[in-house]
Enzyme design. Sequence first.
Site, PDB file in Angstrom:
ATOM      1  N   GLU A  81       3.673   3.856   4.999  1.00  0.00           N
ATOM      2  CA  GLU A  81       3.101   2.737   5.737  1.00  0.00           C
ATOM      3  C   GLU A  81       4.188   1.904   6.406  1.00  0.00           C
ATOM      4  O   GLU A  81       5.174   1.528   5.773  1.00  0.00           O
ATOM      5  CB  GLU A  81       2.253   1.856   4.801  1.00  0.00           C
ATOM      6  CG  GLU A  81       1.072   2.585   4.168  1.00  0.00           C
ATOM      7  CD  GLU A  81       0.046   3.091   5.192  1.00  0.00           C
ATOM      8  OE1 GLU A  81       0.145   2.736   6.384  1.00  0.00           O
ATOM      9  OE2 GLU A  81      -0.855   3.849   4.784  1.00  0.00           O
ATOM     10  N   ARG A  91     -14.040  -7.210  -0.326  1.00  0.00           N
ATOM     11  CA  ARG A  91     -15.204  -6.374  -0.682  1.00  0.00           C
ATOM     12  C   ARG A  91     -15.339  -5.135   0.192  1.00  0.00           C
ATOM     13  O   ARG A  91     -16.360  -4.469   0.192  1.00  0.00           O
ATOM     14  CB  ARG A  91     -16.479  -7.212  -0.605  1.00  0.00           C
ATOM     15  CG  ARG A  91     -16.565  -8.248  -1.730  1.00  0.00           C
ATOM     16  CD  ARG A  91     -17.864  -9.019  -1.697  1.00  0.00           C
ATOM     17  NE  ARG A  91     -18.164  -9.542  -0.368  1.00  0.00           N
ATOM     18  CZ  ARG A  91     -17.624 -10.650   0.143  1.00  0.00           C
ATOM     19  NH1 ARG A  91     -16.784 -11.362  -0.575  1.00  0.00           N
ATOM     20  NH2 ARG A  91     -17.924 -11.052   1.349  1.00  0.00           N
ATOM     21  N   CYS A 144      -4.267  -2.024  -1.382  1.00  0.00           N
ATOM     22  CA  CYS A 144      -2.952  -1.433  -1.112  1.00  0.00           C
ATOM     23  C   CYS A 144      -2.173  -2.286  -0.123  1.00  0.00           C
ATOM     24  O   CYS A 144      -0.987  -2.584  -0.324  1.00  0.00           O
ATOM     25  CB  CYS A 144      -3.103  -0.011  -0.584  1.00  0.00           C
ATOM     26  SG  CYS A 144      -3.779   1.111  -1.825  1.00  0.00           S
ATOM     27  N   HIS A 167       0.915   5.873   0.896  1.00  0.00           N
ATOM     28  CA  HIS A 167      -0.434   6.320   0.545  1.00  0.00           C
ATOM     29  C   HIS A 167      -0.433   7.831   0.294  1.00  0.00           C
ATOM     30  O   HIS A 167       0.200   8.584   1.035  1.00  0.00           O
ATOM     31  CB  HIS A 167      -1.411   6.013   1.693  1.00  0.00           C
ATOM     32  CG  HIS A 167      -2.181   4.746   1.500  1.00  0.00           C
ATOM     33  ND1 HIS A 167      -2.158   3.720   2.405  1.00  0.00           N
ATOM     34  CD2 HIS A 167      -3.019   4.358   0.496  1.00  0.00           C
ATOM     35  CE1 HIS A 167      -2.948   2.739   1.954  1.00  0.00           C
ATOM     36  NE2 HIS A 167      -3.478   3.097   0.817  1.00  0.00           N
TER      37      HIS A 167
HETATM   38  N1  PCA Z   1      -6.298   2.718  -2.610  1.00  0.00           N
HETATM   39  C1  PCA Z   1      -6.976   1.531  -2.092  1.00  0.00           C
HETATM   40  C2  PCA Z   1      -6.926   0.523  -3.196  1.00  0.00           C
HETATM   41  C3  PCA Z   1      -6.405   1.239  -4.398  1.00  0.00           C
HETATM   42  C4  PCA Z   1      -5.989   2.552  -3.917  1.00  0.00           C
HETATM   43  O1  PCA Z   1      -5.437   3.419  -4.599  1.00  0.00           O
HETATM   44  C5  PCA Z   1      -6.389   1.044  -0.782  1.00  0.00           C
HETATM   45  O2  PCA Z   1      -5.964   1.879   0.029  1.00  0.00           O
HETATM   46  O3  PCA Z   1      -6.360  -0.154  -0.523  1.00  0.00           O
END
Ligand code: PCA
Length: 205
Positions: A81, A91, A144, A167
């Site tokens: 990222e 939410r 995240c 990620h």
């Molecule tokens: N992925 C989510 C939240 C926790 C995770 O492992 C995200 O991309 O925000």
Amino acid sequence: MPPILILTGFEPFRGERINPSWEVARRFDGEVIGGLQIKSVRVPVGCAKAARRITGAIVRYRPRAVLGLGEAGGRPAISLERIAINLADERGALAKSGDPGFTPVIRGGPDAYFSRLPLSAIIRELDRREIPASVTLSAGAYACNALMYAALHQLRRKPAVPVGFIHLPYEARQAGRHRSMPTMALAMMENAVRIAIVETARAAR
Ligand code: PCA
């Protein structure tokens, strides 16, 4: 004691039994890589909770580097990222429809921070080992992104400390619930994260 690299992974969420980010992160706990001792930290899924957990860990461990991991189900490759934004979609409303309004991760914080990981070096090494990876421009607006933003904000006056977020795709065991989605073997994700840690440790010197 060697200086610490905080490596975070998230709890399972949305009905999953595992989260590949924690499955990978926990395997490194206590290892020393490139002169840094890995401290694996398990993080609850939620913007405010995740921001609180990483901020607390940074205060406690005074890390020389911070690397966050998360699951991005549906993505085919390791995603480095580039950007964290000051928007907390607690939410998941943004991802669905409608306007959730504006809730910042940190009130009064700047709109965004850039990753402080050595992204080019990491991508180069991953390419060399034929591990699919790319630099991505949005960590989303959920937990995240909140963790990445909060870490970069907390360490904003320590520019020599590499901080960033990666990620991961679904892990192969999750394929049963997501039949048409790409997955990656845990061992390959672990290799990718090891490479990211080595390069990050090099950058932290
Ligand atoms: N992925 C989510 C939240 C926790 C995770 O492992 C995200 O991309 O925000």
